[in-house]
Design a protein around this motif. Sequence first.
Motif, PDB file in Angstrom:
ATOM      1  N   THR A  26       0.846  -1.192   0.000  1.00  0.00           N
ATOM      2  CA  THR A  26       0.000   0.000   0.000  1.00  0.00           C
ATOM      3  C   THR A  26       0.885   1.247   0.000  1.00  0.00           C
ATOM      4  N   PRO A  27       0.413   2.333  -0.613  1.00  0.00           N
ATOM      5  CA  PRO A  27       1.256   3.536  -0.706  1.00  0.00           C
ATOM      6  C   PRO A  27       1.319   4.349   0.580  1.00  0.00           C
ATOM      7  N   THR A  28       0.326   4.175   1.466  1.00  0.00           N
ATOM      8  CA  THR A  28       0.294   4.953   2.706  1.00  0.00           C
ATOM      9  C   THR A  28      -0.256   4.096   3.844  1.00  0.00           C
ATOM     10  N   GLN A  29      -0.021   4.552   5.079  1.00  0.00           N
ATOM     11  CA  GLN A  29      -0.569   3.877   6.255  1.00  0.00           C
ATOM     12  C   GLN A  29      -2.089   3.920   6.226  1.00  0.00           C
ATOM     13  N   ARG A  30      -2.633   5.002   5.707  1.00  0.00           N
ATOM     14  CA  ARG A  30      -4.085   5.147   5.642  1.00  0.00           C
ATOM     15  C   ARG A  30      -4.722   4.020   4.820  1.00  0.00           C
ATOM     16  N   PRO A 164      -5.142  22.673  -2.416  1.00  0.00           N
ATOM     17  CA  PRO A 164      -6.303  22.723  -1.524  1.00  0.00           C
ATOM     18  C   PRO A 164      -7.123  21.439  -1.460  1.00  0.00           C
ATOM     19  N   SER A 165      -6.684  20.368  -2.120  1.00  0.00           N
ATOM     20  CA  SER A 165      -7.485  19.150  -2.206  1.00  0.00           C
ATOM     21  C   SER A 165      -7.781  18.564  -0.825  1.00  0.00           C
ATOM     22  N   LEU A 166      -9.022  18.067  -0.678  1.00  0.00           N
ATOM     23  CA  LEU A 166      -9.449  17.447   0.580  1.00  0.00           C
ATOM     24  C   LEU A 166      -9.577  15.934   0.443  1.00  0.00           C
ATOM     25  N   THR A 167      -9.359  15.394  -0.747  1.00  0.00           N
ATOM     26  CA  THR A 167      -9.655  13.983  -1.014  1.00  0.00           C
ATOM     27  C   THR A 167      -8.477  13.230  -1.604  1.00  0.00           C
ATOM     28  N   GLU A 168      -7.268  13.762  -1.448  1.00  0.00           N
ATOM     29  CA  GLU A 168      -6.104  13.168  -2.114  1.00  0.00           C
ATOM     30  C   GLU A 168      -5.719  11.830  -1.485  1.00  0.00           C
ATOM     31  N   THR A 169      -5.475  10.813  -2.320  1.00  0.00           N
ATOM     32  CA  THR A 169      -5.030   9.517  -1.804  1.00  0.00           C
ATOM     33  C   THR A 169      -3.549   9.562  -1.434  1.00  0.00           C
ATOM     34  N   GLY A 171      -1.195  12.451  -2.986  1.00  0.00           N
ATOM     35  CA  GLY A 171      -0.645  13.801  -3.089  1.00  0.00           C
ATOM     36  C   GLY A 171       0.734  13.835  -3.711  1.00  0.00           C
ATOM     37  N   LEU A 172       0.934  13.061  -4.772  1.00  0.00           N
ATOM     38  CA  LEU A 172       2.265  12.960  -5.367  1.00  0.00           C
ATOM     39  C   LEU A 172       2.741  14.260  -6.022  1.00  0.00           C
ATOM     40  N   VAL A 173       1.794  15.087  -6.474  1.00  0.00           N
ATOM     41  CA  VAL A 173       2.231  16.346  -7.103  1.00  0.00           C
ATOM     42  C   VAL A 173       2.927  17.240  -6.077  1.00  0.00           C
ATOM     43  N   THR A 174       2.554  17.119  -4.815  1.00  0.00           N
ATOM     44  CA  THR A 174       3.249  17.922  -3.796  1.00  0.00           C
ATOM     45  C   THR A 174       4.705  17.485  -3.687  1.00  0.00           C
ATOM     46  N   ILE A 175       4.952  16.194  -3.850  1.00  0.00           N
ATOM     47  CA  ILE A 175       6.327  15.680  -3.820  1.00  0.00           C
ATOM     48  C   ILE A 175       7.091  16.153  -5.048  1.00  0.00           C
ATOM     49  N   GLU A 176       6.452  16.101  -6.219  1.00  0.00           N
ATOM     50  CA  GLU A 176       7.107  16.591  -7.436  1.00  0.00           C
ATOM     51  C   GLU A 176       7.519  18.052  -7.273  1.00  0.00           C
ATOM     52  N   ALA A 177       6.615  18.857  -6.724  1.00  0.00           N
ATOM     53  CA  ALA A 177       6.931  20.263  -6.509  1.00  0.00           C
ATOM     54  C   ALA A 177       8.129  20.411  -5.578  1.00  0.00           C
ATOM     55  N   MET A 178       8.115  19.648  -4.482  1.00  0.00           N
ATOM     56  CA  MET A 178       9.221  19.717  -3.520  1.00  0.00           C
ATOM     57  C   MET A 178      10.544  19.318  -4.155  1.00  0.00           C
ATOM     58  N   MET A 179      10.522  18.330  -5.035  1.00  0.00           N
ATOM     59  CA  MET A 179      11.750  17.869  -5.669  1.00  0.00           C
ATOM     60  C   MET A 179      12.454  18.987  -6.437  1.00  0.00           C
ATOM     61  N   MET A 190      -6.205  13.690   4.368  1.00  0.00           N
ATOM     62  CA  MET A 190      -5.939  12.425   3.666  1.00  0.00           C
ATOM     63  C   MET A 190      -4.478  12.279   3.253  1.00  0.00           C
ATOM     64  N   GLY A 191      -4.229  12.084   1.945  1.00  0.00           N
ATOM     65  CA  GLY A 191      -2.871  11.776   1.495  1.00  0.00           C
ATOM     66  C   GLY A 191      -1.858  12.859   1.789  1.00  0.00           C
ATOM     67  N   THR A 192      -2.302  14.101   1.859  1.00  0.00           N
ATOM     68  CA  THR A 192      -1.384  15.202   2.168  1.00  0.00           C
ATOM     69  C   THR A 192      -0.765  15.023   3.546  1.00  0.00           C
ATOM     70  N   VAL A 193      -1.560  14.522   4.492  1.00  0.00           N
ATOM     71  CA  VAL A 193      -1.049  14.271   5.844  1.00  0.00           C
ATOM     72  C   VAL A 193       0.069  13.235   5.796  1.00  0.00           C
ATOM     73  N   ASP A 194      -0.124  12.175   5.009  1.00  0.00           N
ATOM     74  CA  ASP A 194       0.888  11.121   4.893  1.00  0.00           C
ATOM     75  C   ASP A 194       2.161  11.638   4.236  1.00  0.00           C
ATOM     76  N   VAL A 195       2.008  12.531   3.275  1.00  0.00           N
ATOM     77  CA  VAL A 195       3.164  13.048   2.535  1.00  0.00           C
ATOM     78  C   VAL A 195       3.934  14.086   3.338  1.00  0.00           C
ATOM     79  N   MET A 196       3.240  15.093   3.841  1.00  0.00           N
ATOM     80  CA  MET A 196       3.939  16.208   4.493  1.00  0.00           C
ATOM     81  C   MET A 196       4.250  15.920   5.965  1.00  0.00           C
ATOM     82  N   GLN A 197       3.376  15.169   6.617  1.00  0.00           N
ATOM     83  CA  GLN A 197       3.590  14.805   8.027  1.00  0.00           C
ATOM     84  C   GLN A 197       3.919  16.033   8.878  1.00  0.00           C
TER      85      GLN A 197
END
Length: 264
Positions: A26-30, A164-169, A171-179, A190-197
């Motif tokens: 699975t991609p996330t703990q969620r 601003p997404s509330l339903t992301e599984t 949130g990979l685009v946030t990682i691309e931006a960070m890269m 949701m997924g933003t919490v798993d990504v940004m922590q």
Amino acid sequence: MPAHASKKIAKDLIKLYLKRADEIITPTQRIADVVKRYNIDRPTDILPTGISNCITNVSKERLEKFSRTFYTKDFPQLKGKRLLLYVGRVVKEKNLDFLFPVLKEVQKKVPDTALLIVGGGPELEPLRERTKEAKLENQIFYTDYIPRENLAFYYNLADIFVFPSLTETQGLVTIEAMMTGLPVIAIGEMGTVDVMQGDNGGFMVPNNLKDFSEKVIMLLEQPELWKEKSEEAKQWSKKWDMSLLTEELISFYNKAIEYKKNNS
């Protein structure tokens, strides 16, 4: 078919696939928690979806060429502007209307700010109409669909990635931006919490106009903070580097082989 019936069929099919697996990734703990709620007795491991480093491999010459075309031909209105960027599908669940009042609040402190929405989808034309109704057509701009291999150019031209997404599984685009070193401001769902922590690589904020706008203004007005968050974003995003995750993926394949041998 009634919605409740189709949902039950989909859920039963997912359970069937999971029960036949020798290893579940699975991609996330969620999502791992969802598998657990399904009462699936199979080995389950978490492995984020890897991102190719091609997103960062953009030569200075290509970027300069793209920038010239972008500001002289495609979007001359954006020349000299502080640019907020969204990349992704343009659909209702992405909550893009939220960015309209955000932009208005930010412009009170940083007037030369604009928003660029990169992506296509069924909500693109309705969103353009609402932009006109809000008299924001000179502050909010749209590209329609852009091939993934060209997204790096847009990340490099922007000042802040807004999500601003509330339903992301995931949130990979946030990682691309960070890269690319682009700080992210996103709603912590949701997924933003798993990504940004938390505030890693930017700021993770509540679903609140005031909090979101304040963090955008902070990054635009404080160059040193922006630099700090930019470097933090580059370091944090390394966790999703595909080359590093591949070895872990191979270990999960080997684990599946062993499970199959021991249970056949």
